[in-house]
Design a protein around this motif. Structure first.
Motif, PDB file in Angstrom:
ATOM      1  N   GLY A 172       0.837  -1.112  -0.051  1.00 56.75           N
ATOM      2  CA  GLY A 172       0.115   0.088   0.112  1.00 56.75           C
ATOM      3  C   GLY A 172       0.898   1.246   0.075  1.00 56.75           C
ATOM      4  O   GLY A 172       0.344   2.295  -0.572  1.00 56.75           O
ATOM      5  N   TRP A 173       2.115   1.341   0.439  1.00 62.25           N
ATOM      6  CA  TRP A 173       3.036   2.304   0.697  1.00 62.25           C
ATOM      7  C   TRP A 173       3.512   2.487  -0.791  1.00 62.25           C
ATOM      8  O   TRP A 173       3.496   3.660  -1.181  1.00 62.25           O
ATOM      9  N   ALA A 174       3.787   1.333  -1.223  1.00 61.26           N
ATOM     10  CA  ALA A 174       4.619   1.558  -2.663  1.00 61.26           C
ATOM     11  C   ALA A 174       3.588   1.805  -3.900  1.00 61.26           C
ATOM     12  O   ALA A 174       4.039   2.665  -4.689  1.00 61.26           O
ATOM     13  N   HIS A 175       2.374   1.488  -3.680  1.00 65.50           N
ATOM     14  CA  HIS A 175       1.474   1.637  -4.789  1.00 65.50           C
ATOM     15  C   HIS A 175       0.400   2.490  -4.782  1.00 65.50           C
ATOM     16  O   HIS A 175      -0.318   3.035  -5.560  1.00 65.50           O
ATOM     17  N   ARG A 176      -0.278   2.688  -3.326  1.00 63.76           N
ATOM     18  CA  ARG A 176      -1.376   3.649  -3.005  1.00 63.76           C
ATOM     19  C   ARG A 176      -1.173   4.714  -1.981  1.00 63.76           C
ATOM     20  O   ARG A 176      -1.979   5.449  -2.003  1.00 63.76           O
ATOM     21  N   GLY A 177       0.170   4.777  -1.519  1.00 60.35           N
ATOM     22  CA  GLY A 177       0.388   5.883  -0.657  1.00 60.35           C
ATOM     23  C   GLY A 177      -0.435   5.700   0.587  1.00 60.35           C
ATOM     24  O   GLY A 177      -0.845   6.885   1.221  1.00 60.35           O
TER      25      GLY A 177
END
Length: 234
Positions: A59-64
């Motif tokens: 989620g951090w890498a792809h959705r912030g």
């Protein structure tokens, strides 16, 4: 992430188990069956810890999704140590109260007894939890990174402290100098000597990093002692 957590556990616990054998030869003599159980439960816990960690990493890498940031100048530099300490204190607070709850008769019998089956605990016992207990620990850091802005190096620092203290507090001897453990720093920080008493008496010394909640709630029973004879076969 499960693989990362598992390898991290094996590397750190293995390193301190090796250090124990060199520093105190024979300290774990007769505990091989127990250590195998500790490794088995710990690897199961690693699988549980890895799931929310993996979801949040994606989620951090792809959705912030998280508040983890990479630009060190995104926040004032003083926020770096404050954010790390804030996370450690929040984790310590969660751990104290869930740990204390785990010592109630039913939760202890269902879950926490697995951890206390290590008599005495060894360097391999840091993540030796029943799956229900592992779940209570697996949600903390993922929840914090959704709330607290953290530079990725501050998060790495928190995870390192969490891993190292989890192992060193269980390895059956004190690696820090007596002047620190029995001095001002030791009055507020938890080391193996403090956590040893928890494994001896059960109803005290519930904290993870700091003695603050134990002191405030009257559950601090001071430092324990290490009886090496307890770790040897009869």
């Amino acid at each position: 992430m499960t693989l990362i957590v598992g390898v991290r556990y094996l590397f750190v616990s293995g390193a301190f188990a090796l250090a124990t054998e060199r520093r105190h030869p024979g300290l774990y003599r007769g505990l091989s069956p127990q250590m195998r159980r500790e490794i088995g439960w710990s690897l199961a816990s690693a699988a549980i810890y890895g799931v929310p960690a993996g979801v949040l990493a994606w989620g951090w890498a792809h959705r912030g999704w998280t508040r983890v940031y990479t630009d060190i100048h995104a926040y004032p530099l003083w926020w770096w140590p404050v954010s790390a300490l804030l996370c450690l204190f929040a984790h310590d607070t969660w751990f104290y109260w869930t740990h204390r709850w785990m010592h109630r008769p039913m939760p202890f019998r269902i879950a926490h007894a697995v951890h206390h089956a290590s008599r005495p605990p060894t360097a391999w016992a840091a993540m030796s939890f029943h799956p229900w207990e592992a779940l209570t620990g697996a949600v903390v850091i993922p929840a914090l990174v959704l709330i607290v802005p953290l530079h990725w190096t501050a998060l790495a620092c928190v995870l390192t402290i969490m891993t190292v203290m989890g192992v060193t507090n269980h390895m059956g001897w004190e690696m820090f100098p007596r002047g620190m453990v029995e001095g001002r720093a030791g009055n507020w920080l938890i080391t193996a000597s403090h956590h040893q008493r928890h494994h001896q008496q059960y109803r005290c010394n519930y904290g993870l990093y700091f003695r603050v909640w134990d002191r405030l709630c009257g559950t601090d029973s001071g430092l324990g002692r290490f009886d090496r004879q307890e770790t040897r076969s009869p």
